[in-house]
Design an enzyme around this catalytic site. Structure first.
Site, PDB file in Angstrom:
ATOM      1  N   GLU A 133       1.301   3.809   2.030  1.00 21.74           N
ATOM      2  CA  GLU A 133       2.049   4.176   3.241  1.00 21.74           C
ATOM      3  C   GLU A 133       3.330   3.347   3.347  1.00 21.74           C
ATOM      4  O   GLU A 133       4.394   3.865   3.709  1.00 21.74           O
ATOM      5  CB  GLU A 133       1.186   3.934   4.497  1.00 21.74           C
ATOM      6  CG  GLU A 133      -0.105   4.738   4.552  1.00 21.74           C
ATOM      7  CD  GLU A 133      -1.284   4.025   3.905  1.00 21.74           C
ATOM      8  OE1 GLU A 133      -1.077   3.315   2.885  1.00 21.74           O
ATOM      9  OE2 GLU A 133      -2.420   4.172   4.385  1.00 21.74           O
ATOM     10  N   HIS A 187       0.840  -1.201   0.000  1.00 23.14           N
ATOM     11  CA  HIS A 187       0.000   0.000   0.000  1.00 23.14           C
ATOM     12  C   HIS A 187       0.876   1.252   0.000  1.00 23.14           C
ATOM     13  O   HIS A 187       2.088   1.186   0.214  1.00 23.14           O
ATOM     14  CB  HIS A 187      -0.937  -0.015   1.206  1.00 23.14           C
ATOM     15  CG  HIS A 187      -2.009  -1.063   1.097  1.00 23.14           C
ATOM     16  ND1 HIS A 187      -2.991  -1.230   2.027  1.00 23.14           N
ATOM     17  CD2 HIS A 187      -2.251  -1.995   0.129  1.00 23.14           C
ATOM     18  CE1 HIS A 187      -3.798  -2.219   1.660  1.00 23.14           C
ATOM     19  NE2 HIS A 187      -3.364  -2.699   0.512  1.00 23.14           N
TER      20      HIS A 187
END
Ligand SMILES: NC(=O)c1ccc[n+]([C@@H]2O[C@H](COP(=O)([O-])OP(=O)(O)OC[C@H]3O[C@@H](n4cnc5c(N)ncnc54)[C@H](OP(=O)(O)O)[C@@H]3O)[C@@H](O)[C@H]2O)c1
Length: 364
Positions: A46, A44
């Protein structure tokens, strides 16, 4: 956040059915890391931003377009990764539209003592999320209506000749769009008149399923669609009263025969859209013709319009227009859209519009 949103868009066509997400890490005013969700099943945004950080992240701020996830999916929870990285603050564009997880990522972060601010650049973040959000919350795919028209708004002559209205370059752009969506839909008359292949050529992020809405199952056995089911799937959306013998022959050639329960064509189309989204498909591009587009507009199922205008004037009351159907009496009945993008392609113009939902006045 604006940069995080721009990063997120780079995942378009490659991350679905996941949402597009971008993340920027900063220490004060200095950007120290950035990342986005690049591909379905991959890390993802992040996680990528933390991995790419050029300086220690601890005490810094994470700008994320979507609330960090709190659950273990294909990858570990991003909220945990931000907690472990010891960021001091998380700024979020939009909360997760998925009612099952919405708010949980924020709760996890605040419980860990991290300052959380929500709603920065929220309109742009919501725009980014709209197709994912529609599938998750309404159970329907994001419908992109695409057509090529003359400057006087015609997509074909009254007998169905439409090749070509726009230039080669515009048509190549359409090929690119096809390679980013899950499905391409046409009405029976378009399939019959144009005998289109509807595959994505050139750079392709995904292989869209080709769909023909054909109540009687009349698609020709020698059509380009029927004879190329080995290249990309073909679904025929039909009625309970379709020609079963012909449908069996189409099925033998690899066409999936999808029979709706309702006798009403629009109700059936709605049933199909729901089924299509249920298969995990987010984006459906509809390439006409006007009759099918009129039905989708009436059903309030045109979320985006990609309009190509070629420098030709055709004329004729009976020439086909992009959206047929009923004749409204007042402008107040029109659907409202906002212009998102416009580009000149030699003498053609390419415009992208997005439907404004819940407009206060002046349209539906
Ligand atoms: N310039 C462009 O961008 C462009 C794009 C596409 C098409 N075209 C042109 O447009 C022409 C065809 O347009 P068209 O308006 O005549 O037909 P169309 O929209 O392609 O097809 C309409 C047919 O689809 C079937 N259908 C099934 N369920 C439906 C539903 N819920 N709503 C609407 N239709 C449904 C119906 O036939 P059954 O009742 O038999 O199922 C209907 O007659 C062609 O000449 C093509 O060349 C131009």
């Amino acid at each position: 956040m604006q940069h995080a949103i721009a990063l997120a868009w780079q995942g378009e066509g490659n991350v679905e059915p996941n949402p597009m997400v971008g993340c920027v890490l900063a220490q004060g005013d200095v950007m120290i890391g950035q990342g986005y969700h690049e591909s379905f099943g991959g890390p993802h945004a992040e996680i990528n931003a933390i991995k790419n950080a050029t300086r220690p992240v601890a005490g810094g701020t994470a700008y994320v377009t979507l609330e960090p996830c709190s659950h273990v999916g294909k990858t570990g929870p991003c909220a945990d990764a931000l907690i472990e990285a010891k960021v001091g603050r998380v700024v979020i564009g939009c909360i997760d539209p998925n009612p099952e997880v919405s708010g949980r990522g924020i709760a996890k972060l605040t419980e860990a003592g991290i300052q959380v601010d929500v709603g920065v650049e929220s309109d742009a973040a919501a725009n980014l999320l709209a197709p994912f959000g529609k599938r998750i919350t309404v159970g329907l795919p994001w419908v992109i209506a695409k057509w090529a028209m003359t400057i006087d708004g015609k997509i074909a002559t009254m007998h169905g000749d439409s090749q070509w209205i726009t230039n080669q370059h515009s048509r190549e752009i359409v090929q690119g769009l096809r390679g980013r969506v899950d499905g391409i839909m046409v009405g029976f008359s378009t399939a019959d008149a144009d005998d289109p292949l509807l595959t994505a050529r050139g750079k392709k992020l995904r292989t869209p399923t080709r769909i023909v809405v054909d109540s009687q199952a009349r698609l020709r056995l020698d059509s380009k669609l029927t004879t190329t089911t080995d290249q990309a799937p073909v679904i025929l959306v039909t009625s309970p009263s379709h020609d079963q013998q012909h449908a069996a022959k189409l099925a033998a050639k690899g066409v999936e025969i999808w029979v709706g329960e309702s006798a009403d064509p629009n109700q059936r189309l709605h049933e199909f859209l729901r089924d299509f989204a249920g298969r995990g498909h987010t984006n459906l591009m509809v390439e006409g013709g006007g009759t099918l587009m009129g039905s989708l507009a009436k059903m309030n199922q045109v979320d985006e319009a990609h309009v190509f205008v070629g420098p030709k004037m055709l004329g004729g009351r009976n020439s086909i227009t992009p959206v047929e159907g009923e004749n409204p009496l007042l402008m107040a009945a029109s659907k409202l859209f906002s212009l998102r993008y416009v580009r000149r392609i030699d003498d053609d113009v390419y415009m992208q519009y997005r439907r404004i939902v819940n407009a206060q006045s002046g349209g539906q």
